[in-house]
Design a protein around this motif. Structure first.
Motif, PDB file in Angstrom:
ATOM      1  N   GLN A  89      55.932  33.433  35.451  1.00  0.00           N
ATOM      2  CA  GLN A  89      56.115  32.558  36.623  1.00  0.00           C
ATOM      3  C   GLN A  89      55.394  33.084  37.862  1.00  0.00           C
ATOM      4  N   GLY A  90      55.252  34.402  37.965  1.00  0.00           N
ATOM      5  CA  GLY A  90      54.418  34.942  39.044  1.00  0.00           C
ATOM      6  C   GLY A  90      52.980  34.464  38.870  1.00  0.00           C
ATOM      7  N   PHE A 119      47.479  41.695  39.834  1.00  0.00           N
ATOM      8  CA  PHE A 119      46.352  40.985  40.438  1.00  0.00           C
ATOM      9  C   PHE A 119      45.070  41.176  39.629  1.00  0.00           C
TER      10      PHE A 119
END
Ligand SMILES: CC(C)(COP(=O)(O)OP(=O)(O)OC[C@H]1O[C@@H](n2cnc3c(N)ncnc32)[C@H](O)[C@@H]1OP(=O)(O)O)[C@@H](O)C(=O)NCCC(=O)NCCS
Length: 161
Positions: A89-90, A119
């Motif tokens: 979900q991130g 990231f």
């Protein structure tokens, strides 16, 4: 009694009613030292920059895209509820924010983070914080960690993708 259908998880733009939910999540991670605290007034001022994840009326994730210039923007306050971590979900939130940045013609998208690995999955690479004087002298200078900041700067060059 028949089983109630599970509520769907929705990713959408933030609305005024979401401020309390965003604040609750942010306060949790700020207390743990994972994210920098933000006052409610600051969340309200920046609300139009936030995306949220909602399930059954509860805010279970959020993230914002805030501009320094037309060309340089930052991912801020990106988080999912503790019980929702490592469920993709991130990634849903970060992909949505990257798409918006791309649509706006942002050239460089940066973040300061303790989880650079997350990231890196999206093509960001680790860089020196010094290449973002807009961030350091515009925002970091007011932060309690200014003199010993241990966050890691990551950058995604959107012209390349
Ligand atoms: C960082 C955060 C937003 C990631 O969201 P998430 O939903 O847990 O991440 P995803 O499930 O989408 O992860 C996708 C991939 O990123 C990587 N990843 C995610 N969290 C990671 C972590 N803590 N450490 C290393 N890699 C990580 C993994 O490769 C993961 O894939 P995998 O689970 O199949 O191995 C979430 O952990 C969070 O809310 N953390 C607390 C707040 C925070 O630190 N936010 C970052 C602010 S810049």
């Amino acid at each position: 009694m028949p089983n109630q259908p599970a509520h769907a998880l929705i990713e959408r733009a933030a609305q005024p009613d979401d401020v309390a939910g965003i604040r609750k999540l942010l306060d949790h991670y700020a207390a743990m030292g994972d994210l920098l605290p933000r006052r409610e007034a600051e969340i309200i001022t920046n609300l139009s920059h936030f995306r949220v994840l909602e399930v059954g009326g509860d805010i279970v994730g959020c993230g914002s895209l805030e501009h320094f210039t037309d060309e340089l923007a930052e991912i801020r306050s990106l988080m999912v509820a503790p019980g929702l971590k490592r469920n993709g979900q991130g990634s849903v939130l970060l992909n949505a924010l990257i798409d918006i940045a791309r649509q706006r013609g942002v050239g460089r998208l940066m973040a300061l983070t303790y989880v650079p690995e997350f990231f890196h999955k999206f093509g960001f690479h680790t860089v020196s914080k010094d290449i973002f004087p807009e961030k350091i002298w515009g925002i970091c200078v007011n932060c309690y960690k200014f003199h010993n900041c241990d966050e890691i700067a990551v950058l995604l060059e959107l012209q390349d993708t």
